[in-house]
Design an enzyme around this catalytic site. Structure first.
Site, PDB file in Angstrom:
ATOM      1  N   ASP A 108       0.844  -1.196   0.000  1.00  0.00           N
ATOM      2  CA  ASP A 108       0.000   0.000   0.000  1.00  0.00           C
ATOM      3  C   ASP A 108       0.880   1.247   0.000  1.00  0.00           C
ATOM      4  O   ASP A 108       2.052   1.186   0.400  1.00  0.00           O
ATOM      5  CB  ASP A 108      -0.878   0.035   1.258  1.00  0.00           C
ATOM      6  CG  ASP A 108      -1.847  -1.140   1.304  1.00  0.00           C
ATOM      7  OD1 ASP A 108      -2.156  -1.686   0.234  1.00  0.00           O
ATOM      8  OD2 ASP A 108      -2.272  -1.488   2.418  1.00  0.00           O
TER       9      ASP A 108
HETATM   10  N1  URA Z   1      -1.182  -5.965   3.909  1.00  0.00           N
HETATM   11  C1  URA Z   1      -1.703  -4.719   3.933  1.00  0.00           C
HETATM   12  O1  URA Z   1      -2.732  -4.472   4.529  1.00  0.00           O
HETATM   13  N2  URA Z   1      -1.019  -3.754   3.279  1.00  0.00           N
HETATM   14  C2  URA Z   1       0.148  -3.957   2.647  1.00  0.00           C
HETATM   15  O2  URA Z   1       0.734  -3.015   2.089  1.00  0.00           O
HETATM   16  C3  URA Z   1       0.669  -5.247   2.635  1.00  0.00           C
HETATM   17  C4  URA Z   1      -0.006  -6.244   3.268  1.00  0.00           C
END
Ligand code: URA
Length: 236
Positions: A108
């Site tokens: 993310d």
């Molecule tokens: N899980 C999440 O919620 N976000 C990420 O960036 C990676 C794994």
């Protein structure tokens, strides 16, 4: 009848292994600048077989091998080839043709840590394919104290909002009241955040430390990257 070796037209071969366009490649070929297996050919359609040596003005051209990098992703960058509003992880690379690389497993925008970048689709598929169940380890900071039952719940699998199947068994190592290492073998959308949400908690910081046997290098500052070693590439 024996199957003939795969070939590629000489002009396309040149446009693939160099920065020349197809029309520039044709011009060079017709001008007698290109030799295949030490013989000059002026035919742009000449079939180049795997393993043939092609040279330009006597300099051997090599098809670029696949590339593999690890990057320590800072917050604020997206793991996408292009984005209209944000910088992408490819903007952090000082490499030729960065657009040919892709992230093997996205993070993310606010997540930091290990991102693997490659132009080898088969290799990245081995990391991201749900069938291969490649473990990923995250260091997680939480808004609330971790519930006593969360380790057990994650080991058994939890139901995420809007998903039908339980998550696969995951390992939670509690480091402090609001800090833990979580290892998961899937890569569902916002998986870590949604797993803690299912426990009534909220992720405030998320950092990926490892993908399979590949550990984020401590020497890489945020935004820095390095090529993977042969051992790291072969570990996938
Ligand atoms: N899980 C999440 O919620 N976000 C990420 O960036 C990676 C794994």
């Amino acid at each position: 009848m024996p199957k003939s070796a795969p070939t590629m037209r000489l002009d396309r071969y040149l446009a693939t292994v160099t920065d020349y366009s197809r029309s520039e490649a044709k011009r060079l070929i017709k001008a007698g600048e290109i030799a295949v297996a030490d013989r000059v050919t002026t035919d742009p359609g000449y079939p180049v077989a795997d393993g043939d040596d092609v040279s330009l003005q006597g300099h051997l051209l090599r098809p670029p091998g696949p590339r593999y990098f690890m990057l320590n992703k800072p917050p604020g960058y997206v793991c996408a080839a292009k984005d209209r509003r944000h910088l992408t992880v490819l903007d952090l690379l000082d490499e030729d043709n960065p657009e040919r690389l892709h992230a093997a497993g996205r993070l993310d925008i606010d997540t930091t840590g290990l991102v693997l970048l490659t132009d080898d689709g088969q290799w990245s598929h081995a990391i991201t394919s749900p069938q291969r169940q490649c473990w990923k380890r995250y260091r997680v900071g939480l808004a609330e104290d971790i519930n006593d039952k969360t380790v057990e719940h994650f080991a058994r699998g939890v139901f995420l909002k809007d998903d039908k199947a339980r998550t696969l068994p995951a390992e939670l190592e509690v480091l402090g009241p609001r800090e833990a290492l979580l290892s998961i073998q899937e890569g569902r959308y916002h998986q870590v955040k949604r797993m803690f949400a299912a426990e009534g908690n909220a992720v405030v910081t998320l950092h990926r430390e490892a993908i399979g046997a590949i550990e984020l290098d401590d020497d890489l500052d945020e935004g820095a990257y390095r090529p993977l070693t042969k051992e790291e590439i072969d570990s996938v």
